[in-house]
Design a protein around this motif. Structure first.
Motif, mmCIF file in Angstrom:
data_model
loop_
_atom_site.group_PDB
_atom_site.id
_atom_site.type_symbol
_atom_site.label_atom_id
_atom_site.label_comp_id
_atom_site.label_asym_id
_atom_site.label_seq_id
_atom_site.Cartn_x
_atom_site.Cartn_y
_atom_site.Cartn_z
ATOM 1 N N ARG A 193 0.830 -1.203 0.000
ATOM 2 C CA ARG A 193 0.000 0.000 0.000
ATOM 3 C C ARG A 193 0.870 1.261 0.000
ATOM 4 N NH1 ARG A 193 -1.983 2.982 4.517
ATOM 5 N NH2 ARG A 193 -0.851 1.485 5.785
ATOM 6 N N LEU A 194 1.936 1.248 0.781
ATOM 7 C CA LEU A 194 2.818 2.411 0.847
ATOM 8 C C LEU A 194 3.588 2.590 -0.455
ATOM 9 C CD1 LEU A 194 4.248 2.092 4.480
ATOM 10 C CD2 LEU A 194 2.167 3.231 3.685
ATOM 11 N N LEU A 195 3.989 1.473 -1.057
ATOM 12 C CA LEU A 195 4.715 1.557 -2.326
ATOM 13 C C LEU A 195 3.815 2.074 -3.444
ATOM 14 C CD1 LEU A 195 6.838 -1.721 -2.266
ATOM 15 C CD2 LEU A 195 7.637 0.623 -1.910
ATOM 16 N N VAL A 196 2.540 1.681 -3.435
ATOM 17 C CA VAL A 196 1.600 2.175 -4.446
ATOM 18 C C VAL A 196 1.457 3.691 -4.314
ATOM 19 C CG1 VAL A 196 -0.834 2.184 -5.143
ATOM 20 C CG2 VAL A 196 0.331 0.014 -4.675
ATOM 21 N N THR A 197 1.338 4.168 -3.099
ATOM 22 C CA THR A 197 1.225 5.616 -2.876
ATOM 23 C C THR A 197 2.505 6.319 -3.297
ATOM 24 O OG1 THR A 197 -0.323 5.287 -1.057
ATOM 25 C CG2 THR A 197 0.828 7.402 -1.141
ATOM 26 N N PHE A 198 3.648 5.759 -2.924
ATOM 27 C CA PHE A 198 4.932 6.354 -3.316
ATOM 28 C C PHE A 198 5.054 6.423 -4.840
ATOM 29 C CE2 PHE A 198 9.174 5.151 -4.917
ATOM 30 C CZ PHE A 198 9.847 6.340 -4.678
ATOM 31 N N GLU A 199 4.701 5.338 -5.523
ATOM 32 C CA GLU A 199 4.838 5.308 -6.988
ATOM 33 C C GLU A 199 3.946 6.361 -7.632
ATOM 34 O OE1 GLU A 199 4.150 4.410 -11.112
ATOM 35 O OE2 GLU A 199 2.620 4.303 -9.531
ATOM 36 N N ALA A 226 17.643 8.731 -3.149
ATOM 37 C CA ALA A 226 17.070 7.495 -2.598
ATOM 38 C C ALA A 226 15.733 7.183 -3.254
ATOM 39 C CB ALA A 226 16.893 7.643 -1.085
ATOM 40 N N GLY A 227 14.927 8.215 -3.491
ATOM 41 C CA GLY A 227 13.648 8.013 -4.157
ATOM 42 C C GLY A 227 13.822 7.509 -5.575
ATOM 43 N N GLU A 228 14.795 8.066 -6.288
ATOM 44 C CA GLU A 228 15.084 7.615 -7.657
ATOM 45 C C GLU A 228 15.481 6.148 -7.669
ATOM 46 O OE1 GLU A 228 14.726 9.154 -10.444
ATOM 47 O OE2 GLU A 228 14.847 11.314 -10.120
ATOM 48 N N ARG A 229 16.268 5.724 -6.670
ATOM 49 C CA ARG A 229 16.698 4.317 -6.624
ATOM 50 C C ARG A 229 15.540 3.394 -6.270
ATOM 51 N NH1 ARG A 229 21.236 6.677 -4.010
ATOM 52 N NH2 ARG A 229 20.422 6.069 -1.967
ATOM 53 N N LEU A 230 14.641 3.879 -5.425
ATOM 54 C CA LEU A 230 13.525 3.027 -5.004
ATOM 55 C C LEU A 230 12.477 2.859 -6.096
ATOM 56 C CD1 LEU A 230 11.914 1.487 -2.831
ATOM 57 C CD2 LEU A 230 10.959 3.699 -2.099
ATOM 58 N N LEU A 231 12.271 3.874 -6.934
ATOM 59 C CA LEU A 231 11.144 3.883 -7.857
ATOM 60 C C LEU A 231 11.059 2.651 -8.767
ATOM 61 C CD1 LEU A 231 8.661 5.340 -8.870
ATOM 62 C CD2 LEU A 231 10.118 6.718 -10.363
ATOM 63 N N PRO A 232 12.135 2.254 -9.473
ATOM 64 C CA PRO A 232 11.983 1.067 -10.343
ATOM 65 C C PRO A 232 11.670 -0.201 -9.560
ATOM 66 C CG PRO A 232 14.284 1.785 -10.240
ATOM 67 C CD PRO A 232 13.467 2.854 -9.599
ATOM 68 N N TYR A 233 12.205 -0.327 -8.333
ATOM 69 C CA TYR A 233 11.887 -1.501 -7.520
ATOM 70 C C TYR A 233 10.424 -1.469 -7.094
ATOM 71 C CZ TYR A 233 16.898 -2.410 -7.199
ATOM 72 O OH TYR A 233 18.217 -2.689 -7.499
ATOM 73 N N ALA A 234 9.938 -0.285 -6.737
ATOM 74 C CA ALA A 234 8.531 -0.165 -6.335
ATOM 75 C C ALA A 234 7.621 -0.598 -7.469
ATOM 76 C CB ALA A 234 8.234 1.281 -5.921
ATOM 77 N N ARG A 235 7.944 -0.162 -8.681
ATOM 78 C CA ARG A 235 7.106 -0.518 -9.825
ATOM 79 C C ARG A 235 7.139 -2.014 -10.096
ATOM 80 N NH1 ARG A 235 8.891 4.955 -12.887
ATOM 81 N NH2 ARG A 235 7.062 6.186 -12.335
ATOM 82 N N GLN A 236 8.307 -2.625 -9.972
ATOM 83 C CA GLN A 236 8.399 -4.072 -10.184
ATOM 84 C C GLN A 236 7.595 -4.823 -9.125
ATOM 85 O OE1 GLN A 236 12.418 -5.621 -10.839
ATOM 86 N NE2 GLN A 236 13.049 -3.599 -11.556
ATOM 87 N N ILE A 237 7.697 -4.380 -7.870
ATOM 88 C CA ILE A 237 6.965 -5.044 -6.790
ATOM 89 C C ILE A 237 5.459 -4.918 -7.004
ATOM 90 C CG2 ILE A 237 6.457 -4.931 -4.319
ATOM 91 C CD1 ILE A 237 9.421 -4.074 -3.938
ATOM 92 N N ILE A 238 5.010 -3.729 -7.417
ATOM 93 C CA ILE A 238 3.579 -3.517 -7.667
ATOM 94 C C ILE A 238 3.100 -4.388 -8.813
ATOM 95 C CG2 ILE A 238 1.870 -1.822 -8.434
ATOM 96 C CD1 ILE A 238 3.641 0.310 -6.975
ATOM 97 N N GLU A 239 3.889 -4.467 -9.895
ATOM 98 C CA GLU A 239 3.519 -5.306 -11.031
ATOM 99 C C GLU A 239 3.410 -6.766 -10.617
ATOM 100 O OE1 GLU A 239 6.355 -4.664 -14.118
ATOM 101 O OE2 GLU A 239 5.851 -2.550 -14.384
ATOM 102 N N LEU A 240 4.399 -7.259 -9.856
ATOM 103 C CA LEU A 240 4.375 -8.650 -9.418
ATOM 104 C C LEU A 240 3.207 -8.913 -8.477
ATOM 105 C CD1 LEU A 240 8.181 -9.322 -8.837
ATOM 106 C CD2 LEU A 240 6.714 -10.420 -10.535
ATOM 107 N N SER A 241 2.908 -7.932 -7.632
ATOM 108 C CA SER A 241 1.775 -8.081 -6.719
ATOM 109 C C SER A 241 0.472 -8.220 -7.483
ATOM 110 C CB SER A 241 1.712 -6.869 -5.779
ATOM 111 O OG SER A 241 0.553 -6.899 -4.978
ATOM 112 N N GLU A 242 0.292 -7.392 -8.518
ATOM 113 C CA GLU A 242 -0.927 -7.467 -9.323
ATOM 114 C C GLU A 242 -1.008 -8.793 -10.068
ATOM 115 O OE1 GLU A 242 -0.827 -3.989 -11.751
ATOM 116 O OE2 GLU A 242 -1.562 -2.668 -10.154
#
Length: 298
Positions: A4-10, A60-76
């Motif tokens: 949920r937090l990663l979706v908001t961050f993305e 730090a946000g720039e580094r996290l963003l691609p991982y957040a997107r991958q995690i969200i995609e895998l979650s879906e």
């Protein structure tokens, strides 16, 4: 880290606005702010720089963003696999342009609205380089391009159609008469020329072609939209090169006429996404339906 937090961050990282992110996620702005703070606290790093009313990603946000997107995609993907629902769902962020959104894609958008209500389409109007960059960065899931080139570094591309162009003017224009069987590029150099903003492929290629016939850069009267450009041409302010699909109605009812100029370049309408990206089911459905729609349009 909570999904949920990663979706908001993305979402905040994509739109760079807490207010807009809250509106799109249907949260109160205070909830978005508290979720970002909770994520920053769990990571021990600041993800956004606050610059008055504006924000930007930190390193730090720039580094996290691609991982957040991958995690969200895998979650879906995981949710869809476990639930086994036949109804496609999910958010799809799409880079597009006025000429396609307004004149080609209405049936596609209507189809998804009525038949696939679980798929949320977020249309982002951008052109060329900006669309390609957003696709490479993962800001967009898929994006429409209208380009001469059909291969783009870091992207996978499916060709939808060759996009015909029309050089148009008001019916009373001197180059529109029967006494002018053909119009050369040299004939156009000293004519008043109308165009949309720079960055549009057909505008840039037209300008490049005209400049081969002129000792000085050829000036354009610029308009913000295709509609404004068409109206100016119909009012007799000059000549415009536009996708044929955008002027079909005006050509049919006589508000504009096509000049007999043979364009020396071709453009293809394309649908692209980041190389290596695993398109989720609802994105694959969108690509499939876009192909079908454009094929039916001819």
């Amino acid at each position: 880290m909570e999904i949920r937090l990663l979706v908001t961050f993305e979402k905040v990282a994509t739109v760079l606005s807490f207010t807009q992110a809250a509106a799109e996620l249907k949260y109160a702005q205070s909830s978005v702010t508290s979720q970002i703070r909770a994520l920053e606290s769990s990571l021990g790093a600041q993800l956004f720089d606050r610059l008055g009313s504006r924000i930007r990603l930190t390193e730090a946000g720039e580094r996290l963003l691609p991982y957040a997107r991958q995690i969200i995609e895998l979650s879906e993907e995981a949710r869809a696999a476990v639930v086994g629902t036949e109804e496609p769902s999910g958010t799809l962020t799409i880079g597009t342009m006025e000429s396609l959104t307004s004149y080609r894609l209405s049936p596609l958008l209507e189809l998804f609205h009525h038949r696939y209500p679980g798929v949320r389409l977020s249309m982002r109007p951008t052109l060329g380089d900006e669309t390609r960059q957003a696709l490479r960065q993962g800001t967009y899931d898929v994006g429409f391009l209208m380009e001469r080139e059909t291969e783009h570094t870091g992207l996978e591309v499916t060709l939808l159609t060759e996009e015909p162009l029309a050089l148009v003017a008001a019916p009373g224009h001197p180059l529109a008469g029967a006494a002018v069987p053909t119009v050369s590029t040299a004939d156009l150099v000293h004519e008043p020329l109308l165009a949309t903003e720079p960055g549009c492929a057909y505008r840039d290629l037209f300008e490049e072609e005209l400049n081969t016939e002129s000792a000085e850069p050829v000036p354009f009267m610029e308009f913000g939209t295709i509609e404004a450009t068409k109206r100016a041409a119909a009012a007799g302010l000059g000549i415009a090169l536009l996708p044929a699909v955008t002027v079909a109605e005006e050509l049919a009812d006589g508000r504009l006429v096509a000049l007999p100029w043979e364009q020396p370049f071709t453009l293809s309408t394309q649908l692209a996404w980041r190389s290596g990206k695993r398109l989720p089911a609802h994105a694959r459905l969108f690509v499939e339906q876009a192909r079908k729609l454009v094929a039916e349009q001819g």
